[in-house]
Design an enzyme around this catalytic site. Structure first.
Site, PDB file in Angstrom:
ATOM      1  N   SER A  35       4.303  -1.513   4.332  1.00 32.39           N
ATOM      2  CA  SER A  35       4.344  -2.919   4.774  1.00 32.39           C
ATOM      3  C   SER A  35       4.496  -3.814   3.553  1.00 32.39           C
ATOM      4  O   SER A  35       3.841  -3.580   2.532  1.00 32.39           O
ATOM      5  CB  SER A  35       3.061  -3.292   5.513  1.00 32.39           C
ATOM      6  OG  SER A  35       2.919  -2.490   6.654  1.00 32.39           O
TER       7      SER A  35
ATOM      8  N   GLN B 137       0.844  -1.210   0.000  1.00 27.99           N
ATOM      9  CA  GLN B 137       0.000   0.000   0.000  1.00 27.99           C
ATOM     10  C   GLN B 137       0.873   1.252   0.000  1.00 27.99           C
ATOM     11  O   GLN B 137       1.529   1.534   1.005  1.00 27.99           O
ATOM     12  CB  GLN B 137      -0.883  -0.027   1.258  1.00 27.99           C
ATOM     13  CG  GLN B 137      -1.739   1.194   1.465  1.00 27.99           C
ATOM     14  CD  GLN B 137      -2.620   1.070   2.706  1.00 27.99           C
ATOM     15  OE1 GLN B 137      -2.326   0.256   3.591  1.00 27.99           O
ATOM     16  NE2 GLN B 137      -3.670   1.845   2.791  1.00 27.99           N
ATOM     17  N   GLY B 138       0.858   1.993  -1.085  1.00 26.11           N
ATOM     18  CA  GLY B 138       1.682   3.200  -1.182  1.00 26.11           C
ATOM     19  C   GLY B 138       0.887   4.458  -0.895  1.00 26.11           C
ATOM     20  O   GLY B 138       0.566   5.229  -1.805  1.00 26.11           O
ATOM     21  N   TYR B 139       0.559   4.658   0.368  1.00 28.01           N
ATOM     22  CA  TYR B 139      -0.163   5.871   0.783  1.00 28.01           C
ATOM     23  C   TYR B 139       0.804   6.842   1.467  1.00 28.01           C
ATOM     24  O   TYR B 139       1.069   7.921   0.979  1.00 28.01           O
ATOM     25  CB  TYR B 139      -1.282   5.514   1.764  1.00 28.01           C
ATOM     26  CG  TYR B 139      -2.614   5.137   1.163  1.00 28.01           C
ATOM     27  CD1 TYR B 139      -2.699   4.491  -0.062  1.00 28.01           C
ATOM     28  CD2 TYR B 139      -3.804   5.406   1.833  1.00 28.01           C
ATOM     29  CE1 TYR B 139      -3.931   4.139  -0.598  1.00 28.01           C
ATOM     30  CE2 TYR B 139      -5.039   5.060   1.303  1.00 28.01           C
ATOM     31  CZ  TYR B 139      -5.102   4.429   0.087  1.00 28.01           C
ATOM     32  OH  TYR B 139      -6.321   4.077  -0.438  1.00 28.01           O
ATOM     33  N   SER B 140       1.323   6.424   2.652  1.00 27.04           N
ATOM     34  CA  SER B 140       2.060   7.361   3.517  1.00 27.04           C
ATOM     35  C   SER B 140       3.350   7.849   2.869  1.00 27.04           C
ATOM     36  O   SER B 140       4.038   7.100   2.174  1.00 27.04           O
ATOM     37  CB  SER B 140       2.407   6.686   4.845  1.00 27.04           C
ATOM     38  OG  SER B 140       1.246   6.197   5.454  1.00 27.04           O
TER      39      SER B 140
ATOM     40  N   GLU C 212     -10.260  -1.110   4.867  1.00 21.48           N
ATOM     41  CA  GLU C 212      -9.184  -1.359   5.833  1.00 21.48           C
ATOM     42  C   GLU C 212      -9.700  -1.299   7.267  1.00 21.48           C
ATOM     43  O   GLU C 212      -9.244  -2.026   8.132  1.00 21.48           O
ATOM     44  CB  GLU C 212      -8.068  -0.318   5.633  1.00 21.48           C
ATOM     45  CG  GLU C 212      -6.836  -0.596   6.477  1.00 21.48           C
ATOM     46  CD  GLU C 212      -5.664   0.320   6.137  1.00 21.48           C
ATOM     47  OE1 GLU C 212      -5.899   1.473   5.725  1.00 21.48           O
ATOM     48  OE2 GLU C 212      -4.520  -0.124   6.286  1.00 21.48           O
TER      49      GLU C 212
ATOM     50  N   ASN D  42      -5.258   6.886  16.698  1.00 17.14           N
ATOM     51  CA  ASN D  42      -6.402   7.038  17.610  1.00 17.14           C
ATOM     52  C   ASN D  42      -6.997   8.447  17.571  1.00 17.14           C
ATOM     53  O   ASN D  42      -8.209   8.616  17.677  1.00 17.14           O
ATOM     54  CB  ASN D  42      -5.974   6.691  19.046  1.00 17.14           C
ATOM     55  CG  ASN D  42      -6.101   5.207  19.288  1.00 17.14           C
ATOM     56  OD1 ASN D  42      -6.273   4.448  18.347  1.00 17.14           O
ATOM     57  ND2 ASN D  42      -6.008   4.790  20.541  1.00 17.14           N
TER      58      ASN D  42
HETATM   59  C1  LIG Z   1       3.224  -1.009  11.579  1.00 15.65           C
HETATM   60  C2  LIG Z   1       2.826   0.035  10.581  1.00 15.65           C
HETATM   61  C3  LIG Z   1       2.537  -0.346   9.286  1.00 15.65           C
HETATM   62  C4  LIG Z   1       2.200   0.613   8.332  1.00 15.65           C
HETATM   63  N1  LIG Z   1       1.966   0.210   7.044  1.00 15.65           N
HETATM   64  C5  LIG Z   1       1.678   1.148   6.087  1.00 15.65           C
HETATM   65  C6  LIG Z   1       1.522   0.759   4.718  1.00 15.65           C
HETATM   66  O1  LIG Z   1       1.611  -0.426   4.376  1.00 15.65           O
HETATM   67  N2  LIG Z   1       1.296   1.713   3.807  1.00 15.65           N
HETATM   68  C7  LIG Z   1       1.184   3.038   4.141  1.00 15.65           C
HETATM   69  O2  LIG Z   1       0.936   3.859   3.252  1.00 15.65           O
HETATM   70  N3  LIG Z   1       1.345   3.445   5.438  1.00 15.65           N
HETATM   71  C8  LIG Z   1       1.603   2.532   6.406  1.00 15.65           C
HETATM   72  N4  LIG Z   1       1.778   2.924   7.715  1.00 15.65           N
HETATM   73  C9  LIG Z   1       1.769   4.352   8.023  1.00 15.65           C
HETATM   74  C10 LIG Z   1       0.547   4.816   8.799  1.00 15.65           C
HETATM   75  O3  LIG Z   1      -0.574   4.849   7.978  1.00 15.65           O
HETATM   76  C11 LIG Z   1       0.875   6.230   9.346  1.00 15.65           C
HETATM   77  O4  LIG Z   1       1.945   6.062  10.286  1.00 15.65           O
HETATM   78  C12 LIG Z   1      -0.304   6.859  10.033  1.00 15.65           C
HETATM   79  O5  LIG Z   1      -1.298   7.183   9.089  1.00 15.65           O
HETATM   80  C13 LIG Z   1       0.103   8.156  10.788  1.00 15.65           C
HETATM   81  O6  LIG Z   1       0.804   9.003   9.955  1.00 15.65           O
HETATM   82  P1  LIG Z   1       2.232   9.598  10.397  1.00 15.65           P
HETATM   83  O7  LIG Z   1       3.089   8.465  10.846  1.00 15.65           O
HETATM   84  O8  LIG Z   1       2.716  10.443   9.274  1.00 15.65           O
HETATM   85  O9  LIG Z   1       1.953  10.478  11.669  1.00 15.65           O
HETATM   86  P2  LIG Z   1       1.351  11.962  11.674  1.00 15.65           P
HETATM   87  O10 LIG Z   1       0.182  12.034  10.752  1.00 15.65           O
HETATM   88  O11 LIG Z   1       2.461  12.919  11.466  1.00 15.65           O
HETATM   89  O12 LIG Z   1       0.813  12.080  13.144  1.00 15.65           O
HETATM   90  C14 LIG Z   1       1.645  12.399  14.273  1.00 15.65           C
HETATM   91  C15 LIG Z   1       0.738  12.568  15.475  1.00 15.65           C
HETATM   92  O13 LIG Z   1      -0.160  13.689  15.276  1.00 15.65           O
HETATM   93  C16 LIG Z   1      -1.518  13.276  15.440  1.00 15.65           C
HETATM   94  N5  LIG Z   1      -2.383  13.988  14.493  1.00 15.65           N
HETATM   95  C17 LIG Z   1      -2.174  14.157  13.166  1.00 15.65           C
HETATM   96  N6  LIG Z   1      -3.208  14.825  12.616  1.00 15.65           N
HETATM   97  C18 LIG Z   1      -4.105  15.051  13.595  1.00 15.65           C
HETATM   98  C19 LIG Z   1      -5.389  15.701  13.646  1.00 15.65           C
HETATM   99  N7  LIG Z   1      -5.965  16.198  12.551  1.00 15.65           N
HETATM  100  N8  LIG Z   1      -6.032  15.763  14.833  1.00 15.65           N
HETATM  101  C20 LIG Z   1      -5.472  15.236  15.966  1.00 15.65           C
HETATM  102  N9  LIG Z   1      -4.236  14.619  15.980  1.00 15.65           N
HETATM  103  C21 LIG Z   1      -3.569  14.530  14.811  1.00 15.65           C
HETATM  104  C22 LIG Z   1      -1.503  11.791  15.134  1.00 15.65           C
HETATM  105  O14 LIG Z   1      -2.585  11.126  15.742  1.00 15.65           O
HETATM  106  C23 LIG Z   1      -0.167  11.344  15.727  1.00 15.65           C
HETATM  107  O15 LIG Z   1      -0.281  11.139  17.104  1.00 15.65           O
HETATM  108  C24 LIG Z   1       2.113   1.991   8.692  1.00 15.65           C
HETATM  109  C25 LIG Z   1       2.390   2.361  10.022  1.00 15.65           C
HETATM  110  C26 LIG Z   1       2.748   1.406  10.959  1.00 15.65           C
HETATM  111  C27 LIG Z   1       3.040   1.861  12.342  1.00 15.65           C
END
Ligand SMILES: Cc1cc2nc3c(=O)[nH]c(=O)nc-3n(C[C@H](O)[C@H](O)[C@H](O)COP(=O)(O)OP(=O)(O)OC[C@H]3O[C@@H](n4cnc5c(N)ncnc54)[C@H](O)[C@@H]3O)c2cc1C
Length: 389
Positions: A163, A128-131, A246, A369
């Protein structure tokens, strides 16, 4: 709310259990309980293929694409038995649970014919190429760009936390295809072959010692125009539709897996005497109650939405299970005591320690969360939208 399963589901359950137990007692016995994401990859590819050959891989899909046309209830029953049999964590889960349902909902007939049978047969692993480094919760901030050149999309950019990124054959990638666009507008949803020279996946080592995810670089990689899902510039709709899969039905059955973990913790507590500790006993009882709540909530969601679409209670599910599971990880460490602080000589950890370490990520992936609380506020309670900067 229906609290029991109909007789035909009981029969279906028995058929699934028989198949799983036969496989996991025979050729695939060594895969029982394998739960990390980076271990025994070749063997688990074989396992995916065995499931595909017996049509147990994507049972909810139409038969024409390798499925059984199973109902949502049957899918949950199979997933429950899968967990109960301690069958290995599926390396094909992104293709099975995300790519497939998304192509069935938004893909063309040609895309379904070309991609779904390979997923169902276990021949293609997806990621999944999102993040991206600056686009996680704020997915609309995606900067990976793609444009049409010589009759194909050309892609430049970087994804992260992907992942299965190092082992995947294909990826779905959210790209900015309209130059100068911002936010959710101007994005497209592309299916990209990972096995091409201009895609590089670099593993990221996690605290479990494994490298289950990767950072992925697209340096002039290409994708066919026919492999865009949805209209040019309207990939956001597809990307959001996928997130509903998802966070939706596919997580309903995981309590069976949680039950196995809780039972292992109870067994460890009996074994080392912690079962006599009044605080540990209370925490074990609390974990058991939480599991029951999830079970009944799952049954409630199942009876409410046969098509798997989120119901108001469904919006609370990810928040509830992820917090519960993190607490379970901490409880495992409380029970193991000092023994939980040591790994093995090869740098890996036994199952309960691995579970504790991995559970820290539960409240992050598939929407953190904080994001889940925003979703509950806006979609389940109808509160005003969060102010955006
Ligand atoms: C084990 C694992 C597997 C993963 N696999 C994939 C994958 O296969 N493909 C993929 O694309 N991604 C994957 N991810 C990435 C995951 O989707 C992101 O880590 C997640 O969406 C959070 O984004 P971020 O890490 O950029 O944190 P950020 O978005 O930068 O968030 C940092 C903090 O700020 C808080 N925050 C952000 N915005 C808000 C808001 N509007 N209101 C309140 N709080 C906020 C968040 O809750 C968090 O606590 C994976 C992550 C993990 C841990």
């Amino acid at each position: 709310m229906q609290l029991t399963f109909a007789p035909e589901l009981v029969r279906f359950r028995a058929e699934a259990t028989d198949w799983l137990n036969a496989q996991l007692a025979g050729k695939f016995a060594h895969l029982r309980g394998v739960n990390g994401h980076a271990a025994l990859i070749d063997e688990r590819r074989e396992w995916e293929q065995a499931m595909g050959a017996a049509r147990w891989s994507c049972i909810g899909w139409p038969e024409a694409f390798g499925g059984r046309g199973a109902s949502l209830a049957e899918q949950v029953v199979f997933a429950e038995e899968y967990a109960r049999a301690r069958a290995p964590a599926r390396i094909g889960h992104i293709g099975v649970e995300l790519t497939g349902p998304t192509l069935l909902a938004y893909g063309t007939e040609d895309q379904r014919k070309r991609f779904l049978p390979d997923i169902a047969a276990g021949r293609a692993i997806w990621c999944q190429g999102y993040s991206e480094p600056n686009a996680g919760s704020d997915l609309a901030n995606v900067r990976t760009k793609a444009w049409i050149e010589n009759g194909k999309y050309r892609i430049e950019g970087q994804k992260i936390w992907t992942s299965m990124g190092t082992i995947a054959d294909w990826a779905f990638v959210v790209c900015r295809t309209q130059p100068g666009s911002v936010g959710p507008k101007g994005l497209s949803f592309l299916l990209v072959n990972m096995r091409q020279p201009r895609v590089m996946a670099r593993p990221i080592r996690q605290m479990t010692g494994e490298a289950e995810f990767a950072e992925v670089f697209f340096d002039g990689a290409t994708a066919e125009i026919a492999d865009r899902v949805g209209e040019e510039g309207e990939g956001w709709k597809v990307a959001m539709g996928l997130l509903a899969f998802e966070r939706g039905a596919s997580t309903l059955a995981q309590q069976m897996h949680f039950r196995t973990e809780l039972d292992e913790i109870i067994e460890a507590a009996r074994h080392n005497g912690k079962a006599a500790d009044p605080v540990i006993r209370q925490k074990l009882a609390q974990a058991h109650i939480g599991l029951k709540i999830m079970r009944y909530n799952a049954l409630r969601m199942l009876s409410a939405a046969e098509d798997g679409a989120p119901t108001p209670e469904g919006y609370t599910y990810k928040l509830y299970w992820s917090q519960w599971h993190r607490d379970l990880g901490e409880l495992a460490m409380d029970v193991l005591g000092q023994a939980g602080e040591t790994g093995t000589d090869d740098g890996t950890y036994p199952p309960l320690q691995t579970m504790f370490l991995m559970s820290r990520a539960d409240t992050i992936y598939a929407g953190t969360n904080q994001i889940q609380r925003n979703i509950i506020a806006e979609r389940a309670l109808g509160l005003p939208r969060e102010p955006r900067g």
